[in-house]
Scaffold this motif. Structure first.
Motif, PDB file in Angstrom:
ATOM      1  N   PRO A   1       0.810  -1.202   0.000  1.00 31.48           N
ATOM      2  CA  PRO A   1       0.000   0.000   0.000  1.00 31.48           C
ATOM      3  C   PRO A   1       0.847   1.256   0.000  1.00 31.48           C
ATOM      4  N   GLY A   2       0.245   2.330  -0.354  1.00 27.22           N
ATOM      5  CA  GLY A   2       0.886   3.616  -0.186  1.00 27.22           C
ATOM      6  C   GLY A   2       0.622   4.085   1.222  1.00 27.22           C
ATOM      7  N   PRO A   3       0.915   5.323   1.473  1.00 27.58           N
ATOM      8  CA  PRO A   3       0.628   5.835   2.826  1.00 27.58           C
ATOM      9  C   PRO A   3      -0.847   5.799   3.093  1.00 27.58           C
ATOM     10  N   ARG A   4      -1.177   5.429   4.300  1.00 29.66           N
ATOM     11  CA  ARG A   4      -2.598   5.347   4.629  1.00 29.66           C
ATOM     12  C   ARG A   4      -3.201   6.731   4.598  1.00 29.66           C
ATOM     13  N   ALA A   5      -4.379   6.772   4.015  1.00 29.34           N
ATOM     14  CA  ALA A   5      -5.041   8.065   3.963  1.00 29.34           C
ATOM     15  C   ALA A   5      -5.673   8.367   5.287  1.00 29.34           C
ATOM     16  N   THR A   6      -5.415   9.539   5.779  1.00 32.66           N
ATOM     17  CA  THR A   6      -6.015   9.973   7.040  1.00 32.66           C
ATOM     18  C   THR A   6      -6.965  11.108   6.727  1.00 32.66           C
ATOM     19  N   PRO A   7      -8.250  10.933   6.988  1.00 30.50           N
ATOM     20  CA  PRO A   7      -9.185  12.010   6.680  1.00 30.50           C
ATOM     21  C   PRO A   7      -8.762  13.294   7.361  1.00 30.50           C
TER      22      PRO A   7
ATOM     23  N   ALA B   1      -2.736  -3.403 -14.729  1.00 30.99           N
ATOM     24  CA  ALA B   1      -2.935  -4.846 -14.878  1.00 30.99           C
ATOM     25  C   ALA B   1      -3.843  -5.089 -16.067  1.00 30.99           C
ATOM     26  N   SER B   2      -3.628  -6.218 -16.723  1.00 34.44           N
ATOM     27  CA  SER B   2      -4.518  -6.612 -17.811  1.00 34.44           C
ATOM     28  C   SER B   2      -5.800  -7.191 -17.233  1.00 34.44           C
ATOM     29  N   VAL B   3      -6.763  -7.436 -18.111  1.00 36.19           N
ATOM     30  CA  VAL B   3      -8.017  -8.029 -17.645  1.00 36.19           C
ATOM     31  C   VAL B   3      -7.759  -9.390 -17.012  1.00 36.19           C
ATOM     32  N   ASP B   4      -6.883 -10.186 -17.637  1.00 33.33           N
ATOM     33  CA  ASP B   4      -6.588 -11.513 -17.114  1.00 33.33           C
ATOM     34  C   ASP B   4      -5.741 -11.463 -15.845  1.00 33.33           C
ATOM     35  N   GLY B   5      -4.959 -10.412 -15.676  1.00 30.86           N
ATOM     36  CA  GLY B   5      -4.082 -10.330 -14.513  1.00 30.86           C
ATOM     37  C   GLY B   5      -4.616  -9.484 -13.378  1.00 30.86           C
ATOM     38  N   ALA B   6      -5.842  -8.929 -13.525  1.00 28.91           N
ATOM     39  CA  ALA B   6      -6.384  -8.026 -12.503  1.00 28.91           C
ATOM     40  C   ALA B   6      -6.619  -8.732 -11.176  1.00 28.91           C
ATOM     41  N   LEU B   7      -7.117  -9.986 -11.222  1.00 26.57           N
ATOM     42  CA  LEU B   7      -7.361 -10.719  -9.977  1.00 26.57           C
ATOM     43  C   LEU B   7      -6.059 -10.995  -9.225  1.00 26.57           C
ATOM     44  N   ASP B   8      -5.014 -11.392  -9.978  1.00 27.41           N
ATOM     45  CA  ASP B   8      -3.727 -11.650  -9.330  1.00 27.41           C
ATOM     46  C   ASP B   8      -3.174 -10.374  -8.709  1.00 27.41           C
ATOM     47  N   ALA B   9      -3.333  -9.251  -9.407  1.00 26.77           N
ATOM     48  CA  ALA B   9      -2.848  -7.981  -8.872  1.00 26.77           C
ATOM     49  C   ALA B   9      -3.608  -7.601  -7.612  1.00 26.77           C
ATOM     50  N   ALA B  10      -4.907  -7.871  -7.599  1.00 28.85           N
ATOM     51  CA  ALA B  10      -5.709  -7.566  -6.416  1.00 28.85           C
ATOM     52  C   ALA B  10      -5.294  -8.433  -5.235  1.00 28.85           C
TER      53      ALA B  10
ATOM     54  N   LEU C   1      -0.029  -7.447   0.524  1.00 30.36           N
ATOM     55  CA  LEU C   1       0.812  -6.344   0.976  1.00 30.36           C
ATOM     56  C   LEU C   1       0.113  -5.504   2.042  1.00 30.36           C
ATOM     57  N   LEU C   2      -1.183  -5.342   1.899  1.00 33.19           N
ATOM     58  CA  LEU C   2      -1.948  -4.604   2.917  1.00 33.19           C
ATOM     59  C   LEU C   2      -1.899  -5.316   4.256  1.00 33.19           C
ATOM     60  N   LEU C   3      -2.074  -6.627   4.231  1.00 25.54           N
ATOM     61  CA  LEU C   3      -2.030  -7.405   5.471  1.00 25.54           C
ATOM     62  C   LEU C   3      -0.627  -7.373   6.084  1.00 25.54           C
ATOM     63  N   ASP C   4       0.388  -7.460   5.214  1.00 21.76           N
ATOM     64  CA  ASP C   4       1.765  -7.417   5.712  1.00 21.76           C
ATOM     65  C   ASP C   4       2.093  -6.063   6.339  1.00 21.76           C
ATOM     66  N   SER C   5       1.429  -5.004   5.853  1.00 20.02           N
ATOM     67  CA  SER C   5       1.711  -3.668   6.379  1.00 20.02           C
ATOM     68  C   SER C   5       0.971  -3.384   7.682  1.00 20.02           C
ATOM     69  N   GLY C   6       0.102  -4.320   8.102  1.00 20.11           N
ATOM     70  CA  GLY C   6      -0.578  -4.144   9.382  1.00 20.11           C
ATOM     71  C   GLY C   6      -2.072  -3.929   9.299  1.00 20.11           C
ATOM     72  N   ARG C   7      -2.611  -3.887   8.096  1.00 20.28           N
ATOM     73  CA  ARG C   7      -4.065  -3.749   7.967  1.00 20.28           C
ATOM     74  C   ARG C   7      -4.757  -5.007   8.482  1.00 20.28           C
ATOM     75  N   ALA C   8      -5.847  -4.811   9.212  1.00 24.12           N
ATOM     76  CA  ALA C   8      -6.628  -5.947   9.688  1.00 24.12           C
ATOM     77  C   ALA C   8      -7.450  -6.517   8.533  1.00 24.12           C
ATOM     78  N   PRO C   9      -7.622  -7.836   8.475  1.00 23.24           N
ATOM     79  CA  PRO C   9      -8.404  -8.427   7.375  1.00 23.24           C
ATOM     80  C   PRO C   9      -9.808  -7.841   7.266  1.00 23.24           C
ATOM     81  N   GLY C  10     -10.425  -7.536   8.405  1.00 21.43           N
ATOM     82  CA  GLY C  10     -11.780  -7.004   8.378  1.00 21.43           C
ATOM     83  C   GLY C  10     -11.896  -5.603   7.826  1.00 21.43           C
ATOM     84  N   GLU C  11     -10.762  -4.956   7.534  1.00 20.00           N
ATOM     85  CA  GLU C  11     -10.783  -3.606   6.961  1.00 20.00           C
ATOM     86  C   GLU C  11     -10.801  -3.617   5.443  1.00 20.00           C
TER      87      GLU C  11
END
Length: 218
Positions: free
Chosen positions: A15-21, A99-108, A114-124
């Motif tokens: 992820p990039g820097p987390r957005a803080t409202p 990402a291409s149409v075929d590669g969009a799921l893999d990119a997601a 990466l989000l989980l590795d950076s500390g984001r909770a799965p429920g977020e």
């Protein structure tokens, strides 16, 4: 008006820097202004003021008539209620992963890891697809919609849904895999995904197609 700038900054990693409202600015609270109080009775010309009577004499208290006693004492008007301006809501940060149409799921999926590795909770995290369902969603739907949507309500894991699913609830981070769908479907899915993301929106797809669709307002 395009959802993503015509020349978006492409991030190869997430992820990039987390957005803080941004904190909403509130109008200063007005201080209560006291209203006018009862005015003292006018003094007759030549009569002594308070505590200024002649030496050796005491001034008798003024007599109030029955009608005067019955009148309620004037009261000061109530102070105006304090008003505050509503806090502004900041838009989520947007990241575009080519990402291409075929590669969009893999990119997601990589973005979620990466989000989980950076500390984001799965429920977020909410993952949306514009084409075929994510394999996880397809598997869980095979057991019935009741148990599938119950997992969203539990909010303890990453949830996968179709981009046009009305029952999909917003989360802090929304990842969109543009893995198919007609142009009008994709054009409608992105604003809906933005409305569901409170902090970060990640779009995995063809940047040229996404920007052209949003510019054209298809």
């Amino acid at each position: 008006m395009p959802l993503i700038p015509e020349e978006p900054q492409i991030h190869e990693s997430v992820p990039g820097p987390r957005a803080t409202p941004a904190a909403g600015r509130t109008a200063p609270t007005p201080r209560p202004v006291p209203g006018p109080g009862p005015r003292p009775a006018p003094r007759r010309p030549g009569s002594p003021g308070p505590n200024r009577g002649s030496a050796g004499t005491s001034s008798a208290p003024s007599q109030r008539t029955t009608s005067d006693a019955a009148k309620p004492a004037p009261t000061a008007p109530a102070a105006p209620a304090a008003q505050t301006a509503p806090a502004s809501t900041a838009a989520p940060q947007i990241q575009l992963i080519p990402a291409s149409v075929d590669g969009a799921l893999d990119a997601a999926d990589e973005a979620v890891d990466l989000l989980l590795d950076s500390g984001r909770a799965p429920g977020e995290i909410l993952v949306l697809t514009t084409g075929d369902q994510h394999p996880w969603a397809a598997h869980e739907l095979s057991f019935g919609e009741a148990s599938y949507w119950a997992q969203q309500d539990a909010g303890d894991d990453v949830f996968y849904a179709a981009a046009d699913a009305d029952r999909a609830k917003g989360r802090s981070v929304v990842v969109v895999a543009v893995n198919g769908g007609a142009d009008d479907v994709v054009a409608q899915a992105l604003p809906q995904a933005m409305s569901r993301a409170s902090a970060l929106l990640i779009v995995c797809g063809d940047p040229q197609r996404i920007n052209s669709l949003m510019t054209a307002g298809v």
